[in-house]
Design a protein around this motif. Structure first.
Motif, mmCIF file in Angstrom:
data_model
loop_
_atom_site.group_PDB
_atom_site.id
_atom_site.type_symbol
_atom_site.label_atom_id
_atom_site.label_comp_id
_atom_site.label_asym_id
_atom_site.label_seq_id
_atom_site.Cartn_x
_atom_site.Cartn_y
_atom_site.Cartn_z
ATOM 1 N N GLU A 35 76.926 62.132 -18.259
ATOM 2 C CA GLU A 35 75.898 61.501 -17.423
ATOM 3 C C GLU A 35 76.147 61.774 -15.939
ATOM 4 O O GLU A 35 75.210 61.978 -15.178
ATOM 5 C CB GLU A 35 75.844 59.991 -17.671
ATOM 6 N N TRP A 36 77.394 61.778 -15.536
ATOM 7 C CA TRP A 36 77.760 61.991 -14.134
ATOM 8 C C TRP A 36 77.139 63.285 -13.600
ATOM 9 O O TRP A 36 76.557 63.298 -12.512
ATOM 10 C CB TRP A 36 79.281 62.032 -14.016
ATOM 11 N N VAL A 37 77.258 64.365 -14.352
ATOM 12 C CA VAL A 37 76.724 65.646 -13.857
ATOM 13 C C VAL A 37 75.199 65.672 -13.867
ATOM 14 O O VAL A 37 74.600 66.455 -13.137
ATOM 15 C CB VAL A 37 77.304 66.867 -14.612
ATOM 16 N N LYS A 38 74.561 64.815 -14.643
ATOM 17 C CA LYS A 38 73.096 64.718 -14.603
ATOM 18 C C LYS A 38 72.653 64.026 -13.305
ATOM 19 O O LYS A 38 71.671 64.417 -12.686
ATOM 20 C CB LYS A 38 72.569 63.931 -15.801
ATOM 21 N N ARG A 47 84.903 59.546 -6.765
ATOM 22 C CA ARG A 47 84.741 58.684 -7.940
ATOM 23 C C ARG A 47 86.072 58.062 -8.327
ATOM 24 O O ARG A 47 87.111 58.707 -8.276
ATOM 25 C CB ARG A 47 84.188 59.512 -9.096
ATOM 26 N N GLN A 48 85.997 56.800 -8.722
ATOM 27 C CA GLN A 48 87.133 56.105 -9.307
ATOM 28 C C GLN A 48 86.690 55.614 -10.680
ATOM 29 O O GLN A 48 85.533 55.262 -10.867
ATOM 30 C CB GLN A 48 87.515 54.876 -8.479
ATOM 31 N N GLY A 49 87.615 55.567 -11.602
ATOM 32 C CA GLY A 49 87.292 55.075 -12.929
ATOM 33 C C GLY A 49 88.404 54.200 -13.464
ATOM 34 O O GLY A 49 89.569 54.352 -13.084
ATOM 35 N N ALA A 50 88.035 53.269 -14.319
ATOM 36 C CA ALA A 50 89.016 52.382 -14.926
ATOM 37 C C ALA A 50 88.463 51.846 -16.237
ATOM 38 O O ALA A 50 87.259 51.935 -16.500
ATOM 39 C CB ALA A 50 89.345 51.232 -13.988
ATOM 40 N N LYS A 51 89.342 51.301 -17.025
ATOM 41 C CA LYS A 51 88.954 50.650 -18.271
ATOM 42 C C LYS A 51 88.819 49.164 -17.993
ATOM 43 O O LYS A 51 89.667 48.560 -17.344
ATOM 44 C CB LYS A 51 90.012 50.896 -19.348
ATOM 45 N N LEU A 52 87.729 48.567 -18.468
ATOM 46 C CA LEU A 52 87.489 47.140 -18.277
ATOM 47 C C LEU A 52 88.611 46.356 -18.947
ATOM 48 O O LEU A 52 88.885 46.543 -20.131
ATOM 49 C CB LEU A 52 86.134 46.779 -18.896
ATOM 50 N N ILE A 56 83.510 41.380 -22.053
ATOM 51 C CA ILE A 56 82.424 40.500 -21.647
ATOM 52 C C ILE A 56 81.260 40.806 -22.588
ATOM 53 O O ILE A 56 80.830 41.966 -22.662
ATOM 54 C CB ILE A 56 82.032 40.747 -20.176
ATOM 55 N N PRO A 57 80.771 39.844 -23.337
ATOM 56 C CA PRO A 57 79.708 40.099 -24.315
ATOM 57 C C PRO A 57 78.537 40.886 -23.725
ATOM 58 O O PRO A 57 77.992 40.514 -22.684
ATOM 59 C CB PRO A 57 79.276 38.697 -24.744
ATOM 60 N N GLY A 58 78.212 41.997 -24.361
ATOM 61 C CA GLY A 58 77.082 42.829 -23.958
ATOM 62 C C GLY A 58 77.359 43.818 -22.842
ATOM 63 O O GLY A 58 76.528 44.663 -22.543
ATOM 64 N N MET A 59 78.500 43.744 -22.218
ATOM 65 C CA MET A 59 78.801 44.636 -21.094
ATOM 66 C C MET A 59 79.643 45.819 -21.561
ATOM 67 O O MET A 59 80.712 45.644 -22.127
ATOM 68 C CB MET A 59 79.555 43.885 -20.002
ATOM 69 N N LYS A 60 79.134 47.031 -21.329
ATOM 70 C CA LYS A 60 79.864 48.237 -21.688
ATOM 71 C C LYS A 60 80.329 49.023 -20.471
ATOM 72 O O LYS A 60 81.253 49.811 -20.548
ATOM 73 C CB LYS A 60 78.999 49.136 -22.576
ATOM 74 N N VAL A 61 79.635 48.838 -19.336
ATOM 75 C CA VAL A 61 79.984 49.587 -18.133
ATOM 76 C C VAL A 61 79.610 48.789 -16.890
ATOM 77 O O VAL A 61 78.641 48.021 -16.905
ATOM 78 C CB VAL A 61 79.282 50.977 -18.116
ATOM 79 N N SER A 62 80.399 48.948 -15.844
ATOM 80 C CA SER A 62 80.090 48.364 -14.542
ATOM 81 C C SER A 62 80.180 49.499 -13.533
ATOM 82 O O SER A 62 81.136 50.259 -13.527
ATOM 83 C CB SER A 62 81.115 47.274 -14.199
ATOM 84 N N ILE A 63 79.153 49.624 -12.695
ATOM 85 C CA ILE A 63 79.116 50.715 -11.723
ATOM 86 C C ILE A 63 78.839 50.128 -10.341
ATOM 87 O O ILE A 63 77.912 49.344 -10.157
ATOM 88 C CB ILE A 63 78.013 51.736 -12.070
ATOM 89 N N ALA A 64 79.654 50.512 -9.371
ATOM 90 C CA ALA A 64 79.448 50.124 -7.979
ATOM 91 C C ALA A 64 79.392 51.397 -7.151
ATOM 92 O O ALA A 64 80.214 52.291 -7.325
ATOM 93 C CB ALA A 64 80.584 49.241 -7.496
#
Length: 69
Positions: A35-38, A47-52, A56-64
């Protein structure tokens, strides 16, 4: 990431300077890269990345994102 928020702030994807992506499952990292390259096909922002660390119910990704106005 909401394009509407960027637009309301008077900026765009081309002016994003950095992005932090936190994903729930490590297995989703490859899909996130696809998705990033799209979204950023040329001159991607920092870019920074981490594992949650918690589930949290229903949450798969958080992006800031930080963009220049």
């Amino acid at each position: 990431m909401s394009l509407a928020i960027l637009k309301a702030a008077g900026t765009s994807l081309e002016r994003v300077a950095s992005v932090t992506v936190i994903i729930l499952e490590e297995a989703d990292f490859a899909g996130m890269n696809e998705e990033w390259v799209k979204w950023f096909p040329a001159n991607p922002p920092a870019r920074q990345g981490a594992k949650l660390p918690v589930r949290i119910p229903g949450m798969k990704v958080s992006i800031a994102a930080t963009a220049q106005a």
